[in-house]
Design a protein around this motif. Structure first.
Motif, PDB file in Angstrom:
ATOM      1  N   THR A   6      46.711  44.032  35.520  1.00 51.46           N
ATOM      2  CA  THR A   6      45.666  44.750  34.793  1.00 51.46           C
ATOM      3  C   THR A   6      44.416  44.877  35.651  1.00 51.46           C
ATOM      4  O   THR A   6      43.543  45.679  35.363  1.00 51.46           O
ATOM      5  CB  THR A   6      45.238  44.011  33.519  1.00 51.46           C
ATOM      6  OG1 THR A   6      45.062  42.641  33.853  1.00 51.46           O
ATOM      7  CG2 THR A   6      46.236  44.143  32.406  1.00 51.46           C
ATOM      8  N   TYR A  59      42.392  42.320  35.993  1.00 52.81           N
ATOM      9  CA  TYR A  59      41.386  41.401  35.465  1.00 52.81           C
ATOM     10  C   TYR A  59      41.129  40.236  36.413  1.00 52.81           C
ATOM     11  O   TYR A  59      40.032  39.686  36.458  1.00 52.81           O
ATOM     12  CB  TYR A  59      41.823  40.867  34.087  1.00 52.81           C
ATOM     13  CG  TYR A  59      40.790  39.943  33.481  1.00 52.81           C
ATOM     14  CD1 TYR A  59      39.574  40.471  33.056  1.00 52.81           C
ATOM     15  CD2 TYR A  59      40.994  38.585  33.374  1.00 52.81           C
ATOM     16  CE1 TYR A  59      38.598  39.646  32.543  1.00 52.81           C
ATOM     17  CE2 TYR A  59      40.018  37.747  32.861  1.00 52.81           C
ATOM     18  CZ  TYR A  59      38.828  38.283  32.443  1.00 52.81           C
ATOM     19  OH  TYR A  59      37.854  37.473  31.954  1.00 52.81           O
ATOM     20  N   ARG A  62      47.018  49.538  32.767  1.00 57.65           N
ATOM     21  CA  ARG A  62      47.980  48.878  31.892  1.00 57.65           C
ATOM     22  C   ARG A  62      49.155  48.352  32.724  1.00 57.65           C
ATOM     23  O   ARG A  62      49.688  49.082  33.548  1.00 57.65           O
ATOM     24  CB  ARG A  62      48.479  49.881  30.851  1.00 57.65           C
ATOM     25  CG  ARG A  62      49.218  49.218  29.709  1.00 57.65           C
ATOM     26  CD  ARG A  62      49.434  50.210  28.588  1.00 57.65           C
ATOM     27  NE  ARG A  62      48.190  50.711  28.013  1.00 57.65           N
ATOM     28  CZ  ARG A  62      47.940  51.988  27.771  1.00 57.65           C
ATOM     29  NH1 ARG A  62      48.826  52.903  28.053  1.00 57.65           N
ATOM     30  NH2 ARG A  62      46.798  52.351  27.222  1.00 57.65           N
TER      31      ARG A  62
END
Lengths: 231, 624
Positions: free
Chosen positions: B352, B354, B472
Motif C-alpha cells: 500500500t 504505508y 491498493r
C-alpha cells in the motif's frame, strides 16, 4: 562596545521592517544591560541616526543608510561563511554579527564580487537560478521592503528552517559525500523542490521531480535552499 | 545456451510484479557472491523457448556505494547478461530516466519497459513511446504490470532475433568529456567505465592505477568547477533526463485527487494511526498466531508423535524419530503462525506504500538507538517472532543498521518468551514480577542500542527515503510474497533444527543428558542457584523457547512449578531463559542475514549476558 551596540541597534530596527520600535524590544542586544542600551540610544540620537517619539524609536534617512550598510555586510559575510566555507547557518550568522563591525567596505565589495562570479561560473544553473530569483524579488517588494539593494538574492537558509508548503531552489548541499543518494534522486543545485511536510523534529518530506522523498533532520539541515516567491 | 535477461529499475516500479508474472513459481533466491543481497532468478518458458530472468535489486543509480548498487553495477558491467530489461515508472519518467541513461551507457542490448502507463495517464501525462524509442535507439514496451497487460511482449522480445544496443549519448561538461576520453585511450576502458572511474566509484574491472589517475584528473576538475565530478556528471545526466522527458511527455490538466498524506504523514493524526496500526498487527498476530501454533502442535502431536510412539520401535529409533518430529513441530510452529501471518501484514503495508510513511514518522524515536525510521518494522515484529523480524532487517539501508537492529531484535521478548514469562513468572510469582522482567529487558535494549550506535563500525547516513505511492495491494501477490518468505525460512532453519534436535535426542538416549545434569548441577547451583534439571531445561529452550518451560515441567515431574523451585529460582530461570541464546531458528536466520561471524558474536554475547545477569541476581537474592 558602544560602537558595536549602536550598529546592532540600527540593524535590528531596520530588520523589524517597522516604522517605530520600542526601546524595550532592543534589550536583548545589550544582553539586558539597559544602562548601556540607553547610553547607545542617546549617542545615536545625538549623531542624528535616530529620532525618538512617544511610540518609540525610528530611523532617520541617515540612520537608514547606515543600517543598510551594516545589514549588507552581515548578509554578504553570512553567505560567504555558509556557501563557500560550509559553516552551519546559525553559527555563520553569529560570526557574521561579530565581523560586520570591523570588516572594511572594500573587503565586503570584493567578497560580494567573488560570490557573484562563483555562482555564475557554475554549470548547473545555479547562476540562472538566483538571477531568476532576483528577478522575482522585484515583483514582490513586500518581502524586502526597505532592503532593496542589500543583497541581490533571497537569503540562503537550510531546508529545515523553511516553512511547510514553500517552493524552494536548491543552492548547495553541505557534507556532500555523505549524501550522494541525493543526486540520484535529483536533489542537485539548481533544482526546484517543494517542502511538503515538516514535523516538529524537522524531519521533512520534499517533492522533487514529482516524487515525494522523506529526509531525516540531519540530512535536511545540510541542504541549503533559497526561497522562490510564488506569484 | 539459454538467453539471460536482467530486470533493473528504481525501487517500486513494478519489477517484482513483472518478474513474478513471467517466472511463475520456480524462483530461486541466492546470495550474490560476497554480499548478503538476495538475488532472485527464475526460468521463463515462452513459446517453447526458455530463458533465465534475474530480478536485480531496485536502485536509483549505478554510482552509489550501497551493497545493492555495487551488486547491480558489477552485474551489468562484468556479468554475462545478454539483455537488460530496464523498467521505468511512466508517471515519474524524468527521475527514472536517470538510471536508464546510466544503464544505456554500458552499451549492452537493452529494452525499455514503460510500466504504470495507467497511473501516468490518470496523472495527466501522455508519453510518446515512439519518440522515446527513437531517442534511445531501442524498442519501448508499454505495460501495466498490475493488470498483467503487455507483459508477454517482454518475453517475446527477449527470445526474439534482434537485440539492439542503445546509442544515446548524454552531453557532459566538456572537461568531463575530455577526461573520460583520455582515460579511455590510456587505460583501454569503456565509456561507462571511464565515467565510473571519474566518479570515484569502485568496480572490479578498474585497477588501482586507473582509479589513481582518475583521482588526479578529478581533483583538477574539482578545483576548476568547485564541484566534484560526480556532482557534475549527476547534474548533466539530470539535465539530459529533463530534456528527454519534456520532449516525450504531453501534460494534460488533471483533477486534484484527495490527498491521504495530509492524514498519514502529519504528527497528528499520523502518529496515533501508526501506533494503532502497529499494535493492531501485533495483537492480531499474537492472538491468531498463538491459536494456530497450538493447533499445529496439537495436531502434530495427536497424528504424528503419538502414533509414532505407539509403533513401539526400539528405543534408539524411537528417540531419533521423535526428535525429528519435534524439530518439524518447532519449524512449522513458527513458520505458519508467525512468519506467514506477519509477512501477510508486512506485504500489505509495503504494497500500500504505508511502510515508508511509518518509517518517516518513526525516524525520530529510532534515532536514539542508532537506527532510522525503517528500523521500526524489525523492532515491532520482534515482539511476535524474532525470525521474521530479523528477515525484515533487509529493508534497512546499511549493514551497520542491520547489525544494530539484529542485536536488539534478538534481545526483545518474542511471543514464545512471553509464554515463558507469563507461564512461569506471572502465574507463580505475580504480574508485578512479570512486568519487571519486561522492564529489565527494555532497559537493557535501550542501553545496548545507545552503546551500539556509538561503537558499531560503518558510516551513519541520515534517512533519504522515497515515499512509495499509495495504492491498493493485490491479494495474490501479497500471499505469494508471504509464501516465499515462509519457504525461505523453512529452507534455512529446518536443517539446523533437525540436526540439533536429533543430537539432543541421541544425547538423551545415551544418558548424556543425565550426565550433563549431574555435571552441571554444582556449577548451576553455585552460579545461578538453579538445580541441574532446570539448567537442562534451559538448554532445551534453544529449540523453541517455550520448550524450556515445558521441559522444566516434565523434568520436575509436576506442573506446579512453585512446589519444586522457590520464587527467586523461578524468576532467575525466566530471566535467563528470556535473555540467553536465541533459538536455533533465530541463529539460522542471523547467520544468513548478517554472516556467521556476527551471528556467533551475538549468540555468545546474549549467552554471557543472560548467565551473568542470572548470576548477579542470584547473588543479590542471597544477600537479601
Amino acid at each position: 562596545m558602544t560602537f558595536e551596540l549602536s550598529e546592532d541597534i540600527l540593524e535590528a530596527i531596520l530588520n523589524t521592517g517597522k516604522e517605530m520600535v520600542k526601546v524595550s524590544n532592543l534589550e536583548d542586544l545589550a544582553h539586558g544591560d539597559t544602562n548601556e542600551l540607553s547610553k547607545a540610544v542617546t549617542c545615536l540620537k545625538d549623531k542624528g541616526y535616530l529620532t525618538e517619539s512617544g511610540d518609540g524609536l525610528s530611523l532617520t534617512d541617515k540612520g537608514t543608510v547606515k543600517a543598510a550598510q551594516v545589514a549588507r555586510k552581515h548578509a554578504v559575510l553570512t553567505s560567504f561563511l555558509t556557501e563557500v566555507l560550509g559553516t552551519e547557518p546559525d553559527h555563520a550568522s553569529k560570526e557574521a554579527c561579530l565581523m560586520e563591525h570591523t570588516v572594511s567596505s572594500e573587503t565586503i565589495e570584493r567578497l560580494d564580487t567573488f560570490l557573484e562570479k562563483r555562482s555564475s561560473g557554475h554549470k548547473t544553473g545555479r547562476g540562472r537560478g538566483w538571477r531568476r530569483a532576483a528577478g522575482q524579488e522585484k515583483t514582490s517588494p513586500q518581502e524586502h521592503e526597505g532592503h532593496a539593494g542589500l543583497t541581490k538574492r533571497n537569503p540562503i537558509v537550510s531546508l529545515s528552517e523553511c516553512a511547510e508548503g514553500s517552493l524552494l531552489h536548491v543552492s548547495m548541499i553541505r557534507c556532500f559525500g555523505k549524501h550522494s543518494r541525493l543526486i540520484d534522486l535529483g536533489v542537485i543545485p539548481g533544482e526546484l523542490i517543494t517542502l511538503r511536510r515538516k514535523l516538529d523534529n524537522h524531519a521533512v518530506v520534499i517533492t522533487v521531480k514529482g516524487c515525494d522523498i522523506a529526509l531525516s533532520p540531519e540530512v535536511a539541515e545540510n541542504i541549503m535552499v533559497e526561497r522562490c516567491n510564488t506569484q | 545456451m539459454m538467453r539471460r535477461a536482467v530486470l533493473i529499475g528504481n525501487p517500486s516500479v513494478g519489477k517484482s510484479l513483472i518478474f513474478n508474472h513471467l517466472t511463475g513459481l520456480g524462483v530461486e533466491v541466492s546470495n550474490y557472491p560476497g554480499t548478503t543481497v538476495g538475488l532472485m532468478s527464475g526460468i521463463v518458458r515462452h513459446k517453447d523457448t526458455e530463458f533465465t530472468l534475474t530480478d536485480l535489486p531496485g536502485i536509483y543509480s549505478l554510482s552509489g556505494r550501497s551493497d545493492e548498487e555495487k551488486l547491480v553495477r558489477e552485474y551489468l558491467i562484468t556479468g554475462d547478461a545478454d539483455l537488460i530489461v530496464a523498467v521505468l515508472d511512466a508517471k515519474h519518467l524524468e527521475r527514472n530516466l536517470y538510471l536508464l541513461l546510466q544503464a544505456a551507457e554500458i552499451r549492452k542490448p537493452l529494452v525499455i519497459v514503460l510500466n504504470m502507463m495507467d497511473d501516468a495517464r490518470s496523472a495527466g501525462k501522455i508519453i510518446d513511446a515512439d519518440v522515446l524509442s527513437k531517442k534511445f535507439g531501442v524498442p519501448v514496451i508499454e505495460t501495466i504490470a498490475t493488470e498483467g497487460k503487455n507483459l508477454e511482449k517482454i518475453a517475446d522480445y527477449v527470445i526474439g532475433d534482434e537485440l539492439p544496443v542503445p546509442g544515446i549519448v548524454p552531453r557532459y561538461d566538456h572537461h568531463i568529456e575530455a577526461a573520460a576520453k583520455s582515460l579511455q585511450k590510456y587505460h583501454d576502458l569503456s565509456e561507462a567505465e571511464s565515467l565510473f572511474a571519474l566518479e570515484n566509484v569502485s568496480l572490479s574491472s578498474l585497477s588501482p592505477e586507473v582509479m589513481e589517475s582518475a583521482a588526479v584528473i578529478s581533483s583538477e576538475i574539482e578545483k576548476r568547477h568547485m564541484m566534484s565530478p560526480d556532482q557534475i556528471i549527476g547534474a548533466n545526466r539530470h539535465n539530459t533526463a529533463k530534456t528527454i522527458s519534456e520532449e516525450v511527455t504531453t501534460l494534460s490538466p488533471q483533477k486534484k485527487r484527495r490527498d491521504l498524506d495530509s492524514l498519514l504523514t502529519r504528527g497528528f493524526p499520523g502518529i496515533p494511526i501508526l501506533i494503532i496500526t502497529m499494535v493492531g498487527i501485533l495483537s492480531i498476530v499474537f492472538l491468531l498466531g498463538g491459536i494456530l501454533e497450538e493447533g499445529i502442535i496439537g495436531v502434530m502431536t495427536t497424528y504424528l508423535l503419538d502414533p509414532f510412539h505407539a509403533l513401539d520401535l526400539n528405543p534408539f529409533l524411537d528417540t531419533v524419530g521423535s526428535a525429528v518430529i519435534l524439530a518439524l513441530m518447532s519449524g512449522l510452529g513458527i513458520a505458519f503462525p508467525y512468519v506467514f501471518l506477519f509477512y501477510i501484514f508486512i506485504s500489505i503495508l509495503e504494497d500500500t506504500g504505508y511502510l515508508t510513511r511509518a518509517a518517516f514518522l518513526a525516524d525520530r524515536g529510532m534515532h536514539r538507538l542508532g537506527l532510522h525510521g525503517q528500523g521500526l518494522i524489525p523492532l515491532v515484529l520482534s515482539f511476535g517472532c524474532t525470525v521474521p523480524a530479523i528477515m525484515s532487517t533487509r529493508f534497512l539501508p546499511t549493514r551497520r543498521e542491520r547489525v544494530i537492529a539484529s542485536v536488539l531484535v534478538t534481545m526483545l521478548p518474542c511471543s514464545a518468551r512471553t509464554v515463558v514469562i507469563s507461564g512461569i513468572v506471572a502465574s507463580f510469582i505475580g504480574f508485578g514480577a512479570a512486568f519487571s522482567i519486561y522492564g529489565i529487558v527494555f532497559i537493557l535494549v535501550f542501553v545496548l542500542g545507545c552503546v551500539l550506535s556509538r561503537i558499531t563500525p560503518g558510516e551513519q547516513y541520515g534517512m533519504i527515503l522515497e515515499m512509495a505511492q499509495l495504492r491498493r495491494p493485490i491479494p495474490k501477490y501479497v500471499v505469494k510474497k508471504a509464501w516465499m518468505r515462509v519457504s525461505e525460512f523453512l529452507y534455512i532453519a529446518m536443517p539446523l533444527l533437525l540436526i540439533s534436535s536429533v543430537f539432543l535426542g541421541i544425547f538423551e538416549y545415551l544418558g548424556l543428558v543425565t550426565m550433563f545434569e549431574s555435571f552441571i548441577d554444582p556449577i548451576s547451583t553455585a552460579v545461578l542457584g538453579l538445580p541441574g534439571f532446570a539448567f537442562t531445561a534451559l538448554m532445551f529452550g534453544i529449540l523453541r523457547k517455550e520448550m524450556a518451560f515445558e521441559t522444566l515441567a516434565i523434568m520436575g515431574g509436576t506442573t506446579d512449578l512453585a512446589s519444586i523451585l522457590s520464587s527467586s529460582q523461578l524468576y532467575i530461570f525466566a530471566l535467563v531463559c528470556v535473555l540467553f541464546v536465541p533459538c536455533i531458528s533465530t541463529i539460522a536466520v542471523l547467520m544468513r542475514e548478517i554472516g556467521v561471524k556476527t551471528a556467533a558474536l551475538i549468540t555468545v554475547f546474549t549467552l554471557t549476558l543472560g548467565l551473568s545477569l542470572g548470576a548477579l541476581l542470584h547473588f543479590v537474592f542471597m544477600l537479601v
